[in-house]
Design a protein around this motif. Structure first.
Motif, PDB file in Angstrom:
ATOM      1  N   ALA A   1      -0.936 -16.840  -0.141  1.00 35.19           N
ATOM      2  CA  ALA A   1      -0.049 -15.500  -0.553  1.00 35.19           C
ATOM      3  C   ALA A   1       0.479 -15.113   0.687  1.00 35.19           C
ATOM      4  N   TRP A   2       1.920 -14.597   0.431  1.00 34.69           N
ATOM      5  CA  TRP A   2       2.603 -13.969   1.358  1.00 34.69           C
ATOM      6  C   TRP A   2       3.323 -12.699   0.947  1.00 34.69           C
ATOM      7  N   LEU A   3       3.386 -11.643   1.805  1.00 35.90           N
ATOM      8  CA  LEU A   3       4.106 -10.413   1.272  1.00 35.90           C
ATOM      9  C   LEU A   3       5.155 -10.575   1.712  1.00 35.90           C
ATOM     10  N   ASN A   4       6.416 -10.024   0.657  1.00 33.05           N
ATOM     11  CA  ASN A   4       7.870 -10.273   1.131  1.00 33.05           C
ATOM     12  C   ASN A   4       8.049  -8.773   0.925  1.00 33.05           C
ATOM     13  N   LEU A   5       8.714  -8.343   2.449  1.00 35.20           N
ATOM     14  CA  LEU A   5       9.199  -7.027   2.701  1.00 35.20           C
ATOM     15  C   LEU A   5      10.768  -6.922   2.332  1.00 35.20           C
TER      16      LEU A   5
ATOM     17  N   ARG B   1       5.841  -4.599 -11.224  1.00 35.53           N
ATOM     18  CA  ARG B   1       5.548  -4.581 -12.562  1.00 35.53           C
ATOM     19  C   ARG B   1       4.381  -5.582 -13.142  1.00 35.53           C
ATOM     20  N   ASP B   2       4.103  -6.591 -12.390  1.00 37.58           N
ATOM     21  CA  ASP B   2       3.218  -7.593 -12.696  1.00 37.58           C
ATOM     22  C   ASP B   2       1.727  -7.070 -12.888  1.00 37.58           C
ATOM     23  N   PRO B   3       1.030  -7.504 -13.708  1.00 35.94           N
ATOM     24  CA  PRO B   3      -0.588  -7.014 -13.567  1.00 35.94           C
ATOM     25  C   PRO B   3      -1.111  -7.305 -12.522  1.00 35.94           C
ATOM     26  N   GLU B   4      -0.871  -8.533 -11.819  1.00 38.90           N
ATOM     27  CA  GLU B   4      -1.835  -8.709 -10.705  1.00 38.90           C
ATOM     28  C   GLU B   4      -1.178  -8.306  -9.286  1.00 38.90           C
ATOM     29  N   TRP B   5      -0.166  -7.468  -9.347  1.00 43.20           N
ATOM     30  CA  TRP B   5       0.560  -6.792  -8.128  1.00 43.20           C
ATOM     31  C   TRP B   5      -0.500  -5.974  -7.321  1.00 43.20           C
ATOM     32  N   GLN B   6      -1.004  -5.039  -7.896  1.00 41.52           N
ATOM     33  CA  GLN B   6      -2.032  -4.105  -7.500  1.00 41.52           C
ATOM     34  C   GLN B   6      -3.261  -5.060  -6.370  1.00 41.52           C
ATOM     35  N   GLU B   7      -3.797  -6.134  -6.997  1.00 39.00           N
ATOM     36  CA  GLU B   7      -4.934  -6.933  -6.389  1.00 39.00           C
ATOM     37  C   GLU B   7      -4.153  -7.549  -5.153  1.00 39.00           C
ATOM     38  N   LEU B   8      -3.093  -8.216  -5.376  1.00 35.21           N
ATOM     39  CA  LEU B   8      -2.367  -8.835  -4.478  1.00 35.21           C
ATOM     40  C   LEU B   8      -1.903  -8.011  -3.225  1.00 35.21           C
ATOM     41  N   VAL B   9      -1.352  -6.976  -3.455  1.00 35.83           N
ATOM     42  CA  VAL B   9      -0.647  -6.066  -2.362  1.00 35.83           C
ATOM     43  C   VAL B   9      -1.967  -5.325  -1.793  1.00 35.83           C
ATOM     44  N   GLY B  10      -2.570  -5.248  -2.378  1.00 33.24           N
ATOM     45  CA  GLY B  10      -4.195  -4.870  -1.589  1.00 33.24           C
ATOM     46  C   GLY B  10      -4.634  -5.687  -0.707  1.00 33.24           C
ATOM     47  N   LEU B  11      -4.166  -6.903  -0.653  1.00 30.32           N
ATOM     48  CA  LEU B  11      -4.622  -7.870   0.510  1.00 30.32           C
ATOM     49  C   LEU B  11      -3.915  -7.667   1.794  1.00 30.32           C
ATOM     50  N   PHE B  12      -3.036  -6.872   1.747  1.00 27.71           N
ATOM     51  CA  PHE B  12      -2.011  -6.863   3.030  1.00 27.71           C
ATOM     52  C   PHE B  12      -2.139  -5.111   3.384  1.00 27.71           C
ATOM     53  N   PRO B  13      -1.582  -4.666   4.747  1.00 26.88           N
ATOM     54  CA  PRO B  13      -1.677  -3.730   5.075  1.00 26.88           C
ATOM     55  C   PRO B  13      -0.716  -2.637   4.264  1.00 26.88           C
ATOM     56  N   ASP B  14      -0.917  -1.604   4.134  1.00 30.16           N
ATOM     57  CA  ASP B  14       0.305  -0.826   3.219  1.00 30.16           C
ATOM     58  C   ASP B  14       1.724  -0.591   4.038  1.00 30.16           C
ATOM     59  N   PHE B  15       2.454  -1.454   3.797  1.00 27.82           N
ATOM     60  CA  PHE B  15       3.843  -1.663   4.188  1.00 27.82           C
ATOM     61  C   PHE B  15       4.726  -1.015   3.319  1.00 27.82           C
ATOM     62  N   SER B  16       5.468  -0.188   3.602  1.00 24.73           N
ATOM     63  CA  SER B  16       6.647   0.684   2.928  1.00 24.73           C
ATOM     64  C   SER B  16       7.601  -0.563   2.863  1.00 24.73           C
TER      65      SER B  16
ATOM     66  N   ALA C   1       7.467  -2.935   0.511  1.00 23.16           N
ATOM     67  CA  ALA C   1       6.797  -4.329  -0.074  1.00 23.16           C
ATOM     68  C   ALA C   1       7.728  -4.636  -1.253  1.00 23.16           C
ATOM     69  N   ARG C   2       8.307  -5.606  -1.151  1.00 19.22           N
ATOM     70  CA  ARG C   2       8.944  -6.130  -2.459  1.00 19.22           C
ATOM     71  C   ARG C   2       8.477  -7.204  -3.318  1.00 19.22           C
ATOM     72  N   GLN C   3       7.926  -8.262  -2.921  1.00 22.04           N
ATOM     73  CA  GLN C   3       7.203  -9.197  -3.954  1.00 22.04           C
ATOM     74  C   GLN C   3       6.023  -9.877  -3.095  1.00 22.04           C
ATOM     75  N   VAL C   4       5.206 -10.299  -3.922  1.00 20.01           N
ATOM     76  CA  VAL C   4       4.110 -11.463  -3.223  1.00 20.01           C
ATOM     77  C   VAL C   4       4.494 -12.656  -3.835  1.00 20.01           C
ATOM     78  N   PHE C   5       4.599 -13.580  -2.912  1.00 24.53           N
ATOM     79  CA  PHE C   5       4.766 -14.939  -3.346  1.00 24.53           C
ATOM     80  C   PHE C   5       3.354 -15.506  -3.206  1.00 24.53           C
ATOM     81  N   LEU C   6       2.875 -16.366  -4.411  1.00 25.90           N
ATOM     82  CA  LEU C   6       1.907 -17.349  -4.328  1.00 25.90           C
ATOM     83  C   LEU C   6       2.276 -18.932  -4.106  1.00 25.90           C
ATOM     84  N   LEU C   7       1.609 -19.505  -3.311  1.00 25.30           N
ATOM     85  CA  LEU C   7       1.916 -20.961  -3.305  1.00 25.30           C
ATOM     86  C   LEU C   7       0.764 -21.713  -3.518  1.00 25.30           C
TER      87      LEU C   7
END
Length: 185
Positions: A52-56, A99-114, A116-122
């Motif tokens: 997963a990578w967080l897109n800012l 807006r997606d249900p898995e957002w909170q779990e995934l974004v919680g894997l990363f520091p709290d960046f102002s 944060a736009r998307q998380v990409f799963l590969l």
């Protein structure tokens, strides 16, 4: 020719965790190919077959539009220190939005960046390593604080306004799926 693997092994995962920079490559069926450098503690290995990578929030949103059209993505790491290595992850990606249900779990894997736009799963289909003998030596001097400061200064409402102005279409005019209202148009 590089060596090909599947799945990631422990040595490769360790190499990835040591890197401060990675590159993401995506393309639609037609139009421009996009390659973007990424940093800022925005990459996670979820398993030997998934990352997963967080897109800012930034000036464009090419990867999102490309993944909506076709899911192909390549992530590349380069060693810039004494041991040369290039490692590429090839696979199919999905985009997770706030807006997606898995957002909170995934974004919680990363520091709290102002911003944060998307998380990409590969989902990794192939891992490839190659020598990296032509990659020059570089020493990191630290992360740039510019993007984080910019996002904090804008605040949530300012970021949304910026995204609506700059992140809804890619360079080829295709939608990025950033906002739900955009999907129903």
């Amino acid at each position: 020719m590089g060596d090909q693997f599947r799945p990631l092994d422990d040595k490769q995962i360790s190499f990835i965790r040591d890197q401060q920079l990675f590159f993401v490559g995506t393309a639609g069926a037609e139009g421009f190919v996009n390659v973007s450098p990424k940093g800022m503690d925005s990459f996670r290995v979820l398993s030997e077959n998934r990352i997963a990578w967080l897109n800012l929030t930034g000036s464009g949103n090419e990867s999102a539009s490309h993944v909506l059209e076709n899911r192909r993505m390549t992530v590349m790491f380069c060693s810039f220190d004494k041991t040369p290595l290039i490692l590429r992850l090839y696979g199919n990606a999905t985009v997770v939005h706030e807006r997606d249900p898995e957002w909170q779990e995934l974004v919680g894997l990363f520091p709290d960046f102002s911003g944060a736009r998307q998380v990409f799963l590969l989902d990794i289909e192939m891992v490839q390593t190659s020598c990296g003998f032509a990659v020059p030596y570089f020493e990191p001097q630290g992360e740039r604080p510019t993007l984080a400061r910019w996002a904090e200064k804008k605040g949530k409402e300012g970021i949304v306004e910026f995204q609506k102005k700059h992140n809804l279409k890619d360079l080829n005019g295709r939608g990025t799926g950033l906002f739900e209202s955009e999907l129903s148009e």
